[in-house]
Design an enzyme around this catalytic site. Structure first.
Site, PDB file in Angstrom:
ATOM      1  N   LYS A 138     -30.349 -49.753  -9.954  1.00  0.00           N
ATOM      2  CA  LYS A 138     -29.310 -49.214 -10.850  1.00  0.00           C
ATOM      3  C   LYS A 138     -28.826 -47.826 -10.411  1.00  0.00           C
ATOM      4  O   LYS A 138     -27.668 -47.475 -10.659  1.00  0.00           O
ATOM      5  CB  LYS A 138     -29.807 -49.202 -12.294  1.00  0.00           C
ATOM      6  CG  LYS A 138     -30.263 -50.585 -12.790  1.00  0.00           C
ATOM      7  CD  LYS A 138     -29.192 -51.657 -12.656  1.00  0.00           C
ATOM      8  CE  LYS A 138     -29.760 -53.052 -12.754  1.00  0.00           C
ATOM      9  NZ  LYS A 138     -28.792 -54.119 -12.489  1.00  0.00           N
ATOM     10  N   LYS A 140     -33.167 -43.924 -17.972  1.00  0.00           N
ATOM     11  CA  LYS A 140     -33.176 -45.349 -17.629  1.00  0.00           C
ATOM     12  C   LYS A 140     -33.951 -45.584 -16.340  1.00  0.00           C
ATOM     13  O   LYS A 140     -33.905 -44.762 -15.431  1.00  0.00           O
ATOM     14  CB  LYS A 140     -31.737 -45.849 -17.407  1.00  0.00           C
ATOM     15  CG  LYS A 140     -30.854 -45.793 -18.644  1.00  0.00           C
ATOM     16  CD  LYS A 140     -29.471 -46.370 -18.330  1.00  0.00           C
ATOM     17  CE  LYS A 140     -28.611 -46.436 -19.582  1.00  0.00           C
ATOM     18  NZ  LYS A 140     -27.257 -46.975 -19.284  1.00  0.00           N
ATOM     19  N   GLY A 142     -30.198 -54.416 -18.098  1.00  0.00           N
ATOM     20  CA  GLY A 142     -30.216 -55.313 -19.248  1.00  0.00           C
ATOM     21  C   GLY A 142     -31.014 -54.764 -20.419  1.00  0.00           C
ATOM     22  O   GLY A 142     -31.484 -55.512 -21.263  1.00  0.00           O
ATOM     23  N   LYS A 149     -25.809 -39.128 -20.142  1.00  0.00           N
ATOM     24  CA  LYS A 149     -25.349 -38.805 -21.491  1.00  0.00           C
ATOM     25  C   LYS A 149     -25.520 -40.072 -22.331  1.00  0.00           C
ATOM     26  O   LYS A 149     -25.139 -41.167 -21.894  1.00  0.00           O
ATOM     27  CB  LYS A 149     -23.864 -38.411 -21.422  1.00  0.00           C
ATOM     28  CG  LYS A 149     -23.208 -38.213 -22.755  1.00  0.00           C
ATOM     29  CD  LYS A 149     -23.359 -36.793 -23.226  1.00  0.00           C
ATOM     30  CE  LYS A 149     -22.864 -36.622 -24.648  1.00  0.00           C
ATOM     31  NZ  LYS A 149     -23.494 -35.422 -25.258  1.00  0.00           N
ATOM     32  N   LYS A 203     -26.816 -61.224 -25.836  1.00  0.00           N
ATOM     33  CA  LYS A 203     -25.471 -61.405 -26.366  1.00  0.00           C
ATOM     34  C   LYS A 203     -25.450 -62.588 -27.315  1.00  0.00           C
ATOM     35  O   LYS A 203     -26.144 -63.584 -27.094  1.00  0.00           O
ATOM     36  CB  LYS A 203     -24.481 -61.615 -25.227  1.00  0.00           C
ATOM     37  CG  LYS A 203     -24.330 -60.360 -24.367  1.00  0.00           C
ATOM     38  CD  LYS A 203     -23.572 -60.625 -23.097  1.00  0.00           C
ATOM     39  CE  LYS A 203     -23.592 -59.352 -22.231  1.00  0.00           C
ATOM     40  NZ  LYS A 203     -23.244 -59.633 -20.836  1.00  0.00           N
ATOM     41  N   ASN A 227     -23.234 -56.961 -12.501  1.00  0.00           N
ATOM     42  CA  ASN A 227     -23.954 -58.222 -12.333  1.00  0.00           C
ATOM     43  C   ASN A 227     -23.307 -59.001 -11.203  1.00  0.00           C
ATOM     44  O   ASN A 227     -22.081 -59.110 -11.138  1.00  0.00           O
ATOM     45  CB  ASN A 227     -23.902 -59.046 -13.616  1.00  0.00           C
ATOM     46  CG  ASN A 227     -24.529 -58.299 -14.776  1.00  0.00           C
ATOM     47  OD1 ASN A 227     -25.561 -57.673 -14.618  1.00  0.00           O
ATOM     48  ND2 ASN A 227     -23.880 -58.329 -15.917  1.00  0.00           N
ATOM     49  N   ARG A 236     -23.558 -62.234 -10.458  1.00  0.00           N
ATOM     50  CA  ARG A 236     -23.675 -63.678 -10.701  1.00  0.00           C
ATOM     51  C   ARG A 236     -22.536 -64.137 -11.616  1.00  0.00           C
ATOM     52  O   ARG A 236     -21.799 -63.317 -12.163  1.00  0.00           O
ATOM     53  CB  ARG A 236     -24.990 -63.960 -11.429  1.00  0.00           C
ATOM     54  CG  ARG A 236     -25.042 -63.218 -12.757  1.00  0.00           C
ATOM     55  CD  ARG A 236     -26.183 -63.639 -13.655  1.00  0.00           C
ATOM     56  NE  ARG A 236     -26.037 -63.063 -14.989  1.00  0.00           N
ATOM     57  CZ  ARG A 236     -26.375 -61.843 -15.335  1.00  0.00           C
ATOM     58  NH1 ARG A 236     -26.903 -61.012 -14.444  1.00  0.00           N
ATOM     59  NH2 ARG A 236     -26.189 -61.398 -16.568  1.00  0.00           N
ATOM     60  N   VAL A 292     -23.061 -66.148 -18.430  1.00  0.00           N
ATOM     61  CA  VAL A 292     -23.070 -67.140 -19.520  1.00  0.00           C
ATOM     62  C   VAL A 292     -21.683 -67.218 -20.168  1.00  0.00           C
ATOM     63  O   VAL A 292     -21.174 -68.299 -20.447  1.00  0.00           O
ATOM     64  CB  VAL A 292     -24.133 -66.763 -20.578  1.00  0.00           C
ATOM     65  CG1 VAL A 292     -24.091 -67.728 -21.754  1.00  0.00           C
ATOM     66  CG2 VAL A 292     -25.533 -66.716 -19.973  1.00  0.00           C
TER      67      VAL A 292
HETATM   68  C1  MV4 Z   1     -26.486 -46.938 -22.614  1.00  0.00           C
HETATM   69  C2  MV4 Z   1     -26.276 -46.768 -24.003  1.00  0.00           C
HETATM   70  C3  MV4 Z   1     -25.784 -45.561 -24.427  1.00  0.00           C
HETATM   71  N1  MV4 Z   1     -25.533 -44.585 -23.538  1.00  0.00           N
HETATM   72  N2  MV4 Z   1     -26.234 -45.939 -21.773  1.00  0.00           N
HETATM   73  C4  MV4 Z   1     -28.402 -51.300 -22.872  1.00  0.00           C
HETATM   74  C5  MV4 Z   1     -28.352 -52.385 -21.875  1.00  0.00           C
HETATM   75  C6  MV4 Z   1     -28.074 -51.743 -20.583  1.00  0.00           C
HETATM   76  N3  MV4 Z   1     -27.251 -52.584 -19.790  1.00  0.00           N
HETATM   77  C7  MV4 Z   1     -27.427 -50.459 -20.920  1.00  0.00           C
HETATM   78  N4  MV4 Z   1     -27.661 -50.237 -22.325  1.00  0.00           N
HETATM   79  C8  MV4 Z   1     -27.217 -49.141 -22.935  1.00  0.00           C
HETATM   80  N5  MV4 Z   1     -26.927 -48.084 -22.108  1.00  0.00           N
HETATM   81  C9  MV4 Z   1     -25.755 -44.780 -22.230  1.00  0.00           C
HETATM   82  N6  MV4 Z   1     -25.492 -43.807 -21.362  1.00  0.00           N
HETATM   83  C10 MV4 Z   1     -26.547 -47.844 -24.865  1.00  0.00           C
HETATM   84  C11 MV4 Z   1     -27.033 -49.027 -24.321  1.00  0.00           C
HETATM   85  C12 MV4 Z   1     -27.252 -50.086 -25.293  1.00  0.00           C
HETATM   86  C13 MV4 Z   1     -26.460 -51.242 -25.286  1.00  0.00           C
HETATM   87  C14 MV4 Z   1     -25.485 -51.464 -24.332  1.00  0.00           C
HETATM   88  C15 MV4 Z   1     -24.714 -52.598 -24.340  1.00  0.00           C
HETATM   89  C16 MV4 Z   1     -24.892 -53.547 -25.324  1.00  0.00           C
HETATM   90  C17 MV4 Z   1     -25.855 -53.367 -26.287  1.00  0.00           C
HETATM   91  C18 MV4 Z   1     -26.650 -52.227 -26.283  1.00  0.00           C
HETATM   92  C19 MV4 Z   1     -27.618 -52.041 -27.260  1.00  0.00           C
HETATM   93  C20 MV4 Z   1     -28.370 -50.913 -27.244  1.00  0.00           C
HETATM   94  C21 MV4 Z   1     -28.210 -49.937 -26.265  1.00  0.00           C
END
Ligand code: MV4
Length: 447
Positions: free
Chosen positions: A116, A158, A164, A201, A237, A289, A291, A294
């Protein structure tokens, strides 16, 4: 064009790929575990090979068995579907070494996007807007403090090997930072064998909007618009739509154009999805992604283009059937994921489907691998079908969705259908007024 494609997957996506192969006049081979001997994908394929016992790691994830199945049947290409080996760079490399085409991007592109930190660095270099944060991995608390102070709290830490939603920690103030950094690093090390983490952030109320892209294999790239996947529970999702209710045509073509150019400059080949958080009119890249996803049918519904046909064409060296100017966005589409789960607790509910009746009529598509009398094995994910509804606009789509949900019958097990019957009548959903936290808050209220 390929003579014979091996489909290294199961369930609705194996059927989805089978259908595309049949339409293209390509012979099909499926692989299956002993638990899936009665599955639809096995019945409908030209040939099938049993590759192992029920656990995925011994069957659908067993690279050597799948390569052997290719050799035995003479398959010249493999479609990995989604999940399982679809984003496994080693699998793509091993197939290439055996002169078998992986229907997907190169192992190197899969590897970049699987890391990532590397993915974000690549996106930024290609001119894609990213979330403000550290330039790479952060190990020292001092450095973390400096970056967090610069971008402002709250921040999120992260795991580079995550994605995911796995391995994330939020720090609301400087007092939370040390603990967040230490736990994120030790959890990442334990879960992924790689403790590299990065800082961003934290966006508090974004939507999840993803852009469907394709590289044509000749250095060209196009976009197929976006999908709004904000309605999620625990990073699964639940409901996806195209277009996003939040975007106008100008925003769509601006972010789409940026993504298409990036894909071209990267020399990417095949289907990809560039994921963004969207807040206050701005896009922030989070992941890509590599791929088929879904939720690809909502894009197919509004563009009229079969994305699996395009994947097969591109992988065989035939390029895309469309240019950017041929891709038009027509109406609105919504997908509901029908899971064999309790509609409130999401506890899996495997067992025998005593009766399965799907809705029909204009604008309705059901992608499913199940049938009346089918016994859902307990070993795999709980997705049993997808209802995809298309209308000339979002209002018509929602009316049609409500009607289709009324017609849908799945007896013998619990499913998420009752949740969708609730959601389709909800005022926020009707208005398209939701963010990534909406569904979990709604479920917590227990309305
Ligand atoms: C974030 C975020 C807020 N701020 N990054 C969750 C899955 C991963 N792909 C990235 N995610 C998130 N990253 C920043 N800088 C909040 C999430 C997140 C989220 C993102 C997409 C769909 C649902 C989510 C549920 C909780 C947190």
């Amino acid at each position: 064009m390929f003579q014979k494609i091996l489909i290294a997957n199961r369930g609705e996506i194996a059927l989805r790929v089978l259908r595309a192969c049949k339409e293209l006049g390509i012979q099909t081979v499926v692989v299956h575990s002993t638990a899936d001997a009665d599955a639809m994908h096995v019945r409908l394929a030209d040939e099938s090979v049993c590759i192992g016992p029920p656990p995925s790691r011994d069957s659908y994830l067993n690279i050597h068995q799948i390569v052997a199945a290719c050799e035995i049947t003479g398959a010249d290409a493999v479609h990995p579907g989604y999940g399982f080996l679809s984003e496994n760079a080693k699998f793509a490399d091993i197939l290439a070494a055996h002169n078998i085409t992986f229907i997907g991007p190169s192992g190197d592109h899969i590897r970049i996007m699987g890391d990532k930190i590397e993915a974000k660095r690549t996106a930024k270099r290609l001119g894609i807007p990213v979330v403000p944060g550290s330039d790479g991995a952060v190990t020292e608390e001092k450095e973390a403090r400096r970056i967090a102070a610069e971008i402002g709290y709250p921040v999120i830490i992260k795991a580079s090997a995550g994605g995911g939603g796995r391995g994330m920690k939020v720090a609301h103030t400087e007092a939370d930072l040390e603990i967040a950094l230490q736990t994120a690093r030790s959890e990442a090390g334990a879960a992924f064998g790689d403790d590299a983490v990065y800082i961003e952030k934290y966006l508090e109320k974004p939507r999840h909007i993803e852009v469907q892209v394709f590289g044509d294999g000749f250095g060209g790239g196009v976009h197929f618009g976006e999908r709004d996947c904000s309605l999620q529970r625990r990073h699964q999702k639940v409901w996806e739509e195209a277009n996003s209710p939040a975007l106008n045509a100008e925003e769509r073509s601006r972010i789409g154009g940026i993504c298409a150019k990036a894909i071209a400059d990267l020399g990417y080949s095949g289907a990809g999805t560039i994921e963004f958080l969207y807040e206050n009119g701005e896009f922030y890249f989070i992941e890509m992604n590599t791929r088929l996803q879904v939720e690809h049918p909502v894009t197919e519904a509004i563009t009229g283009i079969d994305l699996v046909h395009e994947q097969v064409r591109v992988a065989s060296g035939g390029g895309l059937s469309v240019k950017q100017e041929d891709i038009k966005f027509n109406g609105h589409a919504i997908e509901c994921r029908i899971n064999a789960e309790d509609p409130r607790t999401f506890t899996p509910s495997p067992g025998t489907i005593t009766h399965f009746h799907t809705p029909g009529g204009l604008g309705i598509r059901v992608d499913s691998g199940v049938y009346s009398g089918y016994k859902i094995p307990p070993y795999y994910d709980s997705l049993i079908g997808k209802l995809i509804v298309h209308g000339r606009n979002r209002v018509e789509c929602m009316m049609r969705l409500r009607r289709a949900l009324d017609e849908f019958v799945v007896d013998g097990i619990k499913t998420t259908l009752p949740l969708f019957r609730d959601l389709v009548g909800n005022a926020d959903i009707a208005n398209g007024d939701y963010d990534i936290h909406w569904l979990e808050k709604y479920l917590a209220k227990g309305e």
